[in-house]
Design an enzyme around this catalytic site. Structure first.
Site, mmCIF file in Angstrom:
data_model
loop_
_atom_site.group_PDB
_atom_site.id
_atom_site.type_symbol
_atom_site.label_atom_id
_atom_site.label_comp_id
_atom_site.label_asym_id
_atom_site.label_seq_id
_atom_site.Cartn_x
_atom_site.Cartn_y
_atom_site.Cartn_z
ATOM 1 N N ARG A 103 0.809 -1.232 0.000
ATOM 2 C CA ARG A 103 0.000 0.000 0.000
ATOM 3 C C ARG A 103 0.838 1.277 0.000
ATOM 4 O O ARG A 103 0.369 2.357 0.360
ATOM 5 C CB ARG A 103 -0.982 0.038 1.168
ATOM 6 C CG ARG A 103 -1.984 -1.091 1.125
ATOM 7 C CD ARG A 103 -3.209 -0.771 1.972
ATOM 8 N NE ARG A 103 -4.183 -1.848 1.849
ATOM 9 C CZ ARG A 103 -4.196 -2.923 2.612
ATOM 10 N NH1 ARG A 103 -3.287 -3.079 3.552
ATOM 11 N NH2 ARG A 103 -5.109 -3.846 2.441
ATOM 12 N N LYS A 143 3.160 11.499 -10.401
ATOM 13 C CA LYS A 143 2.351 10.615 -11.250
ATOM 14 C C LYS A 143 3.159 9.367 -11.569
ATOM 15 O O LYS A 143 4.289 9.457 -12.049
ATOM 16 C CB LYS A 143 2.016 11.310 -12.571
ATOM 17 C CG LYS A 143 0.825 12.229 -12.520
ATOM 18 C CD LYS A 143 0.508 12.646 -13.949
ATOM 19 C CE LYS A 143 -0.590 13.629 -14.038
ATOM 20 N NZ LYS A 143 -0.855 14.012 -15.441
ATOM 21 N N ARG A 200 -3.052 22.093 -12.874
ATOM 22 C CA ARG A 200 -2.117 21.059 -13.333
ATOM 23 C C ARG A 200 -2.395 20.636 -14.779
ATOM 24 O O ARG A 200 -1.520 20.124 -15.464
ATOM 25 C CB ARG A 200 -2.199 19.841 -12.400
ATOM 26 C CG ARG A 200 -1.085 18.840 -12.658
ATOM 27 C CD ARG A 200 -1.023 17.797 -11.566
ATOM 28 N NE ARG A 200 0.014 16.821 -11.848
ATOM 29 C CZ ARG A 200 0.629 16.102 -10.932
ATOM 30 N NH1 ARG A 200 0.346 16.253 -9.671
ATOM 31 N NH2 ARG A 200 1.545 15.229 -11.256
ATOM 32 N N ASN A 247 -0.353 19.599 -19.423
ATOM 33 C CA ASN A 247 -0.722 18.732 -20.552
ATOM 34 C C ASN A 247 -0.578 19.446 -21.888
ATOM 35 O O ASN A 247 -0.869 18.850 -22.935
ATOM 36 C CB ASN A 247 -2.160 18.222 -20.387
ATOM 37 C CG ASN A 247 -2.262 17.208 -19.259
ATOM 38 O OD1 ASN A 247 -1.352 16.408 -19.065
ATOM 39 N ND2 ASN A 247 -3.330 17.266 -18.500
ATOM 40 N N HIS A 270 0.326 17.620 -25.032
ATOM 41 C CA HIS A 270 0.233 16.183 -24.771
ATOM 42 C C HIS A 270 -1.022 15.506 -25.320
ATOM 43 O O HIS A 270 -1.040 14.285 -25.449
ATOM 44 C CB HIS A 270 0.375 15.905 -23.273
ATOM 45 C CG HIS A 270 1.798 16.019 -22.809
ATOM 46 N ND1 HIS A 270 2.498 17.204 -22.861
ATOM 47 C CD2 HIS A 270 2.658 15.093 -22.311
ATOM 48 C CE1 HIS A 270 3.720 17.005 -22.400
ATOM 49 N NE2 HIS A 270 3.848 15.733 -22.057
ATOM 50 N N HIS A 284 0.191 12.266 -27.137
ATOM 51 C CA HIS A 284 -0.204 10.903 -26.746
ATOM 52 C C HIS A 284 -0.913 10.197 -27.896
ATOM 53 O O HIS A 284 -0.730 8.991 -28.096
ATOM 54 C CB HIS A 284 -1.107 10.940 -25.502
ATOM 55 C CG HIS A 284 -0.337 11.229 -24.241
ATOM 56 N ND1 HIS A 284 -0.928 11.607 -23.071
ATOM 57 C CD2 HIS A 284 1.000 11.191 -23.987
ATOM 58 C CE1 HIS A 284 0.000 11.791 -22.130
ATOM 59 N NE2 HIS A 284 1.177 11.541 -22.666
ATOM 60 N N HIS A 339 9.039 9.928 -26.610
ATOM 61 C CA HIS A 339 7.934 10.722 -26.068
ATOM 62 C C HIS A 339 8.162 12.219 -26.314
ATOM 63 O O HIS A 339 7.264 12.934 -26.751
ATOM 64 C CB HIS A 339 7.804 10.431 -24.574
ATOM 65 C CG HIS A 339 6.789 11.273 -23.868
ATOM 66 N ND1 HIS A 339 5.436 11.140 -24.096
ATOM 67 C CD2 HIS A 339 6.926 12.282 -22.968
ATOM 68 C CE1 HIS A 339 4.779 12.021 -23.342
ATOM 69 N NE2 HIS A 339 5.662 12.721 -22.653
HETATM 70 P P1 NAD Z 1 12.907 6.164 -21.474
HETATM 71 O O1 NAD Z 1 12.748 6.018 -20.042
HETATM 72 O O2 NAD Z 1 12.381 5.083 -22.361
HETATM 73 O O3 NAD Z 1 14.447 6.387 -21.804
HETATM 74 C C1 NAD Z 1 14.830 6.546 -23.141
HETATM 75 C C2 NAD Z 1 16.025 5.645 -23.494
HETATM 76 O O4 NAD Z 1 17.192 6.165 -22.907
HETATM 77 C C3 NAD Z 1 15.913 4.208 -23.014
HETATM 78 O O5 NAD Z 1 16.345 3.381 -24.059
HETATM 79 C C4 NAD Z 1 16.901 4.125 -21.863
HETATM 80 O O6 NAD Z 1 17.470 2.859 -21.763
HETATM 81 C C5 NAD Z 1 17.921 5.136 -22.248
HETATM 82 N N1 NAD Z 1 18.644 5.803 -21.163
HETATM 83 C C6 NAD Z 1 18.094 6.423 -20.101
HETATM 84 N N2 NAD Z 1 19.035 7.078 -19.416
HETATM 85 C C7 NAD Z 1 20.215 6.852 -20.031
HETATM 86 C C8 NAD Z 1 21.540 7.271 -19.799
HETATM 87 N N3 NAD Z 1 21.846 8.123 -18.831
HETATM 88 N N4 NAD Z 1 22.511 6.824 -20.651
HETATM 89 C C9 NAD Z 1 22.186 6.007 -21.687
HETATM 90 N N5 NAD Z 1 20.944 5.603 -21.970
HETATM 91 C C10 NAD Z 1 19.972 6.015 -21.146
HETATM 92 O O7 NAD Z 1 12.216 7.517 -22.022
HETATM 93 P P2 NAD Z 1 12.081 8.987 -21.451
HETATM 94 O O8 NAD Z 1 12.010 9.827 -22.654
HETATM 95 O O9 NAD Z 1 13.054 9.296 -20.381
HETATM 96 O O10 NAD Z 1 10.650 8.987 -20.708
HETATM 97 C C11 NAD Z 1 9.440 8.788 -21.394
HETATM 98 C C12 NAD Z 1 8.418 8.278 -20.404
HETATM 99 O O11 NAD Z 1 8.211 9.232 -19.379
HETATM 100 C C13 NAD Z 1 7.063 8.019 -21.026
HETATM 101 O O12 NAD Z 1 6.616 6.783 -20.592
HETATM 102 C C14 NAD Z 1 6.183 9.109 -20.455
HETATM 103 O O13 NAD Z 1 4.814 8.733 -20.354
HETATM 104 C C15 NAD Z 1 6.812 9.324 -19.111
HETATM 105 N N6 NAD Z 1 6.524 10.633 -18.528
HETATM 106 C C16 NAD Z 1 5.966 10.656 -17.291
HETATM 107 C C17 NAD Z 1 5.678 11.870 -16.674
HETATM 108 C C18 NAD Z 1 5.114 11.915 -15.291
HETATM 109 O O14 NAD Z 1 4.742 12.972 -14.817
HETATM 110 N N7 NAD Z 1 5.058 10.803 -14.603
HETATM 111 C C19 NAD Z 1 5.961 13.061 -17.354
HETATM 112 C C20 NAD Z 1 6.529 12.984 -18.614
HETATM 113 C C21 NAD Z 1 6.808 11.761 -19.192
#
Ligand code: NAD
Length: 351
Positions: free
Chosen positions: A104, A126, A227, A231, A234, A238, A250
């Site tokens: 939890r 999130k 908040r 978006n 987005h 998305h 992304h």
């Molecule tokens: P990701 O986590 O897939 O990372 C991208 C790539 O970079 C991966 O292949 C990973 O292995 C590689 N990588 C990461 N760090 C590295 C490093 N230091 N050196 C070498 N390789 C590295 O993608 P992302 O763009 O970081 O994140 C996208 C995700 O984030 C989506 O799922 C999106 O929905 C989410 N997101 C969430 C929020 C939130 O508020 N929770 C906000 C924005 C995005």
């Protein structure tokens, strides 16, 4: 906490911010391959479990959540455990969701390793996973005990992935601060270059971007109002990502979304044409795409905007800028219902 070199003393910072008997470090496998030695330093070997997640959005699933949760249970973790999420946004969301639901809820420390995760995914609480019906449709709000950012970790990040993070920084400037937008704009040519991760301005720009997001989130933890402004870009992003089968970065989808949605704001008379131009120029300066990739069906993108959580009462809703530094409050919900005709025309102009 944003500081070059922090990773080498990670265990110390984690035990200061979220002291626990056990630590479960959940890391992206690629990040672990690059930085595993440094990461493991200082964690008590008999009370720390290191788990890796294969890289990529396709791994942000209920199956991975179950695998990680089962591994924690098998290891004997309990409420005495702090989860440490090390990776890009995928691992921040996935490991955050594991922490949110394990017994939890146990504390999570976010250690973002992509630019996008530093300025966005790790802040705001999130967490969640994707399903076949869309992104982030199963999840929970779970604020991190701390966010630890070492910009040096970005040196191993592939350039396109590094650049894709600039999209969220541009978004933060548009939605909250013209001066930040300008400072970022000045640095963008260097940031988008081969050695962008070494730019002197980077740590401060990251810290300011986190500050912008944190301020918005503090005012509206559960996304009832302001908040929604986060978006911006987005709704379209998305939908494009879903149509691309989650096979694109992304941040690249967000870059296109920022441009298309600014255009929608201009078409609706919410913003003047310079806003659209300035957003487009910033995206181009960042070396990011401004057009929907070829092969993606625009009417399907439009339909996919309805599947987004921001759609209410059968109308797709968008967070739209009024000017650089301020979003339109809409009817008080900080989002605006947009007809398919207007959204479709804006999409078409950027395809
Ligand atoms: P990701 O986590 O897939 O990372 C991208 C790539 O970079 C991966 O292949 C990973 O292995 C590689 N990588 C990461 N760090 C590295 C490093 N230091 N050196 C070498 N390789 C590295 O993608 P992302 O763009 O970081 O994140 C996208 C995700 O984030 C989506 O799922 C999106 O929905 C989410 N997101 C969430 C929020 C939130 O508020 N929770 C906000 C924005 C995005």
């Amino acid at each position: 906490m944003v500081q070059r070199g922090l990773l080498s003393t990670l265990s110390q910072h984690v035990s200061d911010c979220a002291p626990a008997y056990r630590y479960a470090v959940i890391a992206d496998a690629t990040v672990f391959a690059h930085h595993g030695d440094v990461l493991q330093r200082g964690f008590p070997s008999d009370r720390t479990l290191f788990l890796t997640v294969p890289p990529g959005e396709r791994e942000k699933t209920r199956e991975q959540w179950a695998r990680l949760t089962d591994a924690l249970l098998e290891w004997g973790a309990g409420r005495d455990t702090t989860v440490v999420a090390v990776g890009g946004g995928v691992v921040c969301d996935l490991a955050g969701f594991v922490a949110a639901t394990f017994m939890r809820g146990v504390p999570v420390v976010q250690v973002p390793t992509t630019l996008l995760a530093m300025v966005d995914a790790s802040v705001g609480g999130k967490t969640g996973v994707d399903t076949a019906a869309g992104k982030n449709l199963v999840g929970a709000f779970h604020n991190p005990a701390a966010v630890i950012v070492d910009p040096d970790v970005l040196l191993t990040l592939p350039l396109p992935t590094f650049r894709s993070g600039l999209a969220e920084m541009i978004k933060h400037g548009v939605l909250a601060s013209e001066s930040y937008f300008e400072a970022l704009n000045l640095a963008l040519p260097e940031l988008a270059g081969e050695t962008g991760a070494l730019a002197q301005a980077l740590p401060q720009l990251i810290a300011d971007s986190i500050g912008i997001k944190a301020n918005v989130v503090i005012d509206d933890e559960r996304e009832g109002g302001v908040r929604q402004t986060l978006n911006f870009g987005h709704t379209i992003a998305h939908a494009i990502e879903q149509q691309a089968g989650y096979g694109m970065l992304h941040g690249d989808a967000v870059a296109i979304g920022l441009v298309v949605e600014s255009e929608i704001a201009v078409q609706l008379g919410i913003a003047n044409a310079t806003v659209g131009q300035r957003v487009r120029e910033a995206v181009l300066r960042a070396g990011l795409p401004v057009k929907v990739p070829s092969g993606i069906n625009l009417s399907r993108v439009l339909s996919a905007t309805y599947g987004d959580k921001k759609a209410r009462s059968g109308v797709a809703r968008y967070a739209l800028p009024q000017r650089i530094g301020a979003m339109t409050p809409g009817d008080g919900a900080w989002s605006v219902g947009v007809s398919d005709e207007v959204a479709g025309a804006a999409l078409k102009r950027h395809s």
